[in-house]
Motif scaffolding. Structure first.
Motif, PDB file in Angstrom:
ATOM      1  N   MET A 250       0.876  -1.264   0.000  1.00 30.83           N
ATOM      2  CA  MET A 250       0.173   0.025   0.004  1.00 30.83           C
ATOM      3  C   MET A 250       0.993   1.256  -0.081  1.00 30.83           C
ATOM      4  N   ILE A 251       0.379   2.428  -0.789  1.00 28.65           N
ATOM      5  CA  ILE A 251       1.060   3.594  -0.865  1.00 28.65           C
ATOM      6  C   ILE A 251       0.202   4.625  -0.176  1.00 28.65           C
ATOM      7  N   ILE A 252       0.703   5.259   0.928  1.00 30.39           N
ATOM      8  CA  ILE A 252      -0.256   5.968   1.668  1.00 30.39           C
ATOM      9  C   ILE A 252       0.750   7.204   2.000  1.00 30.39           C
ATOM     10  N   PRO A 253       0.653   8.260   1.401  1.00 27.98           N
ATOM     11  CA  PRO A 253       1.166   9.587   1.361  1.00 27.98           C
ATOM     12  C   PRO A 253       0.572  10.150   2.878  1.00 27.98           C
ATOM     13  N   MET A 254       1.368  11.148   3.389  1.00 29.89           N
ATOM     14  CA  MET A 254       0.670  11.703   4.563  1.00 29.89           C
ATOM     15  C   MET A 254       0.166  12.936   4.257  1.00 29.89           C
ATOM     16  N   CYS A 255      -0.874  13.657   4.721  1.00 29.41           N
ATOM     17  CA  CYS A 255      -1.231  14.827   4.687  1.00 29.41           C
ATOM     18  C   CYS A 255      -0.649  15.642   5.557  1.00 29.41           C
ATOM     19  N   GLU A 256       0.426  16.702   5.647  1.00 27.70           N
ATOM     20  CA  GLU A 256       0.890  17.362   6.510  1.00 27.70           C
ATOM     21  C   GLU A 256       1.097  18.766   5.986  1.00 27.70           C
ATOM     22  N   SER A 257       0.501  19.106   4.773  1.00 29.81           N
ATOM     23  CA  SER A 257       0.848  20.517   4.531  1.00 29.81           C
ATOM     24  C   SER A 257      -0.424  21.117   3.804  1.00 29.81           C
ATOM     25  N   VAL A 258      -0.542  22.532   3.708  1.00 30.06           N
ATOM     26  CA  VAL A 258      -1.832  23.113   3.140  1.00 30.06           C
ATOM     27  C   VAL A 258      -1.839  22.576   1.850  1.00 30.06           C
ATOM     28  N   GLU A 259      -0.482  22.599   1.065  1.00 26.57           N
ATOM     29  CA  GLU A 259      -0.734  22.404  -0.375  1.00 26.57           C
ATOM     30  C   GLU A 259      -1.354  20.958  -0.711  1.00 26.57           C
ATOM     31  N   PHE A 260      -0.859  19.993   0.195  1.00 33.71           N
ATOM     32  CA  PHE A 260      -1.538  18.525  -0.003  1.00 33.71           C
ATOM     33  C   PHE A 260      -2.822  18.446   0.323  1.00 33.71           C
ATOM     34  N   LEU A 261      -3.195  19.168   1.369  1.00 31.70           N
ATOM     35  CA  LEU A 261      -4.735  19.332   1.854  1.00 31.70           C
ATOM     36  C   LEU A 261      -5.561  20.035   0.658  1.00 31.70           C
ATOM     37  N   GLU A 262      -5.081  21.138   0.392  1.00 32.48           N
ATOM     38  CA  GLU A 262      -5.771  21.623  -0.953  1.00 32.48           C
ATOM     39  C   GLU A 262      -5.836  20.738  -2.290  1.00 32.48           C
ATOM     40  N   SER A 263      -5.048  19.811  -2.545  1.00 40.03           N
ATOM     41  CA  SER A 263      -5.142  18.714  -3.716  1.00 40.03           C
ATOM     42  C   SER A 263      -5.507  17.327  -3.368  1.00 40.03           C
ATOM     43  N   ILE A 264      -6.344  17.172  -2.107  1.00 42.83           N
ATOM     44  CA  ILE A 264      -6.447  16.045  -1.554  1.00 42.83           C
ATOM     45  C   ILE A 264      -7.571  15.181  -2.498  1.00 42.83           C
ATOM     46  N   GLU A 265      -8.744  15.864  -2.774  1.00 45.26           N
ATOM     47  CA  GLU A 265      -9.313  15.162  -3.803  1.00 45.26           C
ATOM     48  C   GLU A 265      -8.857  14.612  -5.107  1.00 45.26           C
ATOM     49  N   GLU A 266      -7.925  15.423  -5.572  1.00 47.52           N
ATOM     50  CA  GLU A 266      -6.966  15.031  -6.887  1.00 47.52           C
ATOM     51  C   GLU A 266      -6.089  13.985  -6.497  1.00 47.52           C
ATOM     52  N   ILE A 267      -5.606  14.026  -5.531  1.00 45.95           N
ATOM     53  CA  ILE A 267      -4.477  13.043  -5.031  1.00 45.95           C
ATOM     54  C   ILE A 267      -5.194  11.595  -4.932  1.00 45.95           C
ATOM     55  N   LEU A 268      -6.480  11.664  -4.152  1.00 45.42           N
ATOM     56  CA  LEU A 268      -7.000  10.474  -4.031  1.00 45.42           C
ATOM     57  C   LEU A 268      -7.716   9.660  -5.476  1.00 45.42           C
ATOM     58  N   GLN A 269      -7.754  10.636  -6.111  1.00 48.99           N
ATOM     59  CA  GLN A 269      -8.339   9.909  -7.502  1.00 48.99           C
ATOM     60  C   GLN A 269      -7.223   9.081  -8.342  1.00 48.99           C
ATOM     61  N   MET A 270      -5.998   9.326  -7.644  1.00 50.93           N
ATOM     62  CA  MET A 270      -5.035   8.729  -8.487  1.00 50.93           C
ATOM     63  C   MET A 270      -5.003   7.015  -8.254  1.00 50.93           C
ATOM     64  N   ASP A 271      -4.963   6.348  -9.224  1.00 46.54           N
ATOM     65  CA  ASP A 271      -4.645   4.875  -9.223  1.00 46.54           C
ATOM     66  C   ASP A 271      -3.194   4.800  -8.687  1.00 46.54           C
ATOM     67  N   GLY A 272      -3.133   3.851  -7.631  1.00 50.70           N
ATOM     68  CA  GLY A 272      -1.874   3.595  -7.059  1.00 50.70           C
ATOM     69  C   GLY A 272      -1.704   4.275  -5.671  1.00 50.70           C
ATOM     70  N   ILE A 273      -2.724   5.150  -5.197  1.00 51.43           N
ATOM     71  CA  ILE A 273      -2.746   5.686  -4.019  1.00 51.43           C
ATOM     72  C   ILE A 273      -3.728   4.966  -3.218  1.00 51.43           C
ATOM     73  N   ASP A 274      -3.267   4.174  -2.298  1.00 50.35           N
ATOM     74  CA  ASP A 274      -4.033   3.443  -1.595  1.00 50.35           C
ATOM     75  C   ASP A 274      -4.963   3.965  -0.334  1.00 50.35           C
ATOM     76  N   GLY A 275      -4.471   5.067  -0.024  1.00 52.37           N
ATOM     77  CA  GLY A 275      -5.090   5.843   1.276  1.00 52.37           C
ATOM     78  C   GLY A 275      -4.357   7.161   1.654  1.00 52.37           C
ATOM     79  N   VAL A 276      -4.618   7.715   2.653  1.00 57.30           N
ATOM     80  CA  VAL A 276      -3.896   9.046   3.181  1.00 57.30           C
ATOM     81  C   VAL A 276      -3.863   8.600   4.698  1.00 57.30           C
ATOM     82  N   PHE A 277      -2.743   9.169   5.121  1.00 52.56           N
ATOM     83  CA  PHE A 277      -2.293   9.281   6.773  1.00 52.56           C
ATOM     84  C   PHE A 277      -2.213  10.591   6.838  1.00 52.56           C
TER      85      PHE A 277
END
Ligand code: 3PY
Ligand code: MG
Length: 256
Positions: free
Chosen positions: A147-174
């Motif tokens: 599983m590939i699980i990126p961490m949400c620890e920045s505003v930039e990541f938060l602002e892109s969360i919906e798009e990041i989660l659409q990616m095939d290969g991203i299994d979840g977020v921490f």
């Protein structure tokens, strides 16, 4: 490879784990005996190198607790090495945003999802395992189990969360509550409305895309609260903190 934590999640179960910094295989076995579902071997904040992580992964496998590794940075070698020694998932700290999430998938998933480099090492049973004669089946199996699980620890990541989660290969977020709350200008103020709504946004985005949502909880009470809110997985405390609080409680009781 059989990722028991993933199986539990797919069966709708909540999973409880912990961060692991002690580097001791004996402690890894003891934690597994306790009944936790997963451990996160911490190469970001903990003093753990790849050789140590390998022994820890073996100990975890022996006792049927799922070994995840928090890698130290987003580089091809950091991703590849821990997957090749048998990590069943990677937790990736401080991912800046979409481009780095794409890199993670490229480094960590085999074709056709990504472009993970192939070598018949430990995770591939040294080329003598179940899929020895079928490399595409080997790739498919590992793409599914690891599983590939990126961490949400920045505003930039938060602002892109919906798009990041659409990616095939991203299994979840921490969610890293400390670093995300710091990025939002509210250090460790987890109940502040801005911080709480950021957590909720991540959780909702995961639920909408049917991806798994994890978070770190500094206490058992907070872990319980996060499960109530709908989180799929919680890593509670750090192994060495638990040793300290266990002995402190014994000292308190002996002296009482
Ligand atoms: C954070 O809260 O930032 C974490 O990384 C938890 O380990
Ligand atoms: Mg963090």
């Amino acid at each position: 490879m059989r990722n028991l934590m993933r199986e539990k999640l797919l069966n709708g179960k909540k999973v409880l784990g912990t961060f692991f910094q002690s580097g001791s295989e004996a402690v890894m076995e003891a934690i597994a005996v306790s009944g936790l579902d997963f451990v996160i071997i911490d190469k970001e904040h903990g003093p753990i190198g790849v050789e140590t992580a390998l022994g820890l992964i073996r100990a975890a496998e022996l006792r049927n607790i799922t070994p995840l590794v928090r890698i130290k940075d987003i580089s091809r070698s950091s991703v590849l090495k821990v997957l090749d020694i048998g990590a069943q998932g990677i937790i990736v700290p401080a991912v800046p945003g979409i481009d780095d999430a794409k890199k993670l998938v490229e480094y960590g998933k085999y074709i056709p999802i990504g472009a993970r480099g192939a070598a018949m090492g430990r995770a591939a049973d040294f080329g003598h395992g179940e899929y020895a004669d079928d490399i595409m089946a080997h790739f498919a199996h590992h793409n599914e189990q690891t599983m590939i699980i990126p961490m949400c620890e920045s505003v930039e990541f938060l602002e892109s969360i919906e798009e990041i989660l659409q990616m095939d290969g991203i299994d979840g977020v921490f969610i890293g509550p400390f670093d995300l709350s710091i990025a939002l200008g509210k250090p460790a103020q987890f109940s502040d409305p801005a911080v709480a709504s950021a957590f909720e946004r991540v959780l909702k985005a995961c639920q909408a895309t049917r991806k798994f949502c994890f978070i770190y909880a500094p206490t058992a009470e907070k872990a319980k609260d996060y499960f109530r809110q709908g989180f799929d997985g919680v890593a509670v405390e750090i192994d060495l903190q638990v040793v300290i609080s266990g002995y402190k409680e014994i000292i308190r009781r002996v002296k009482a």
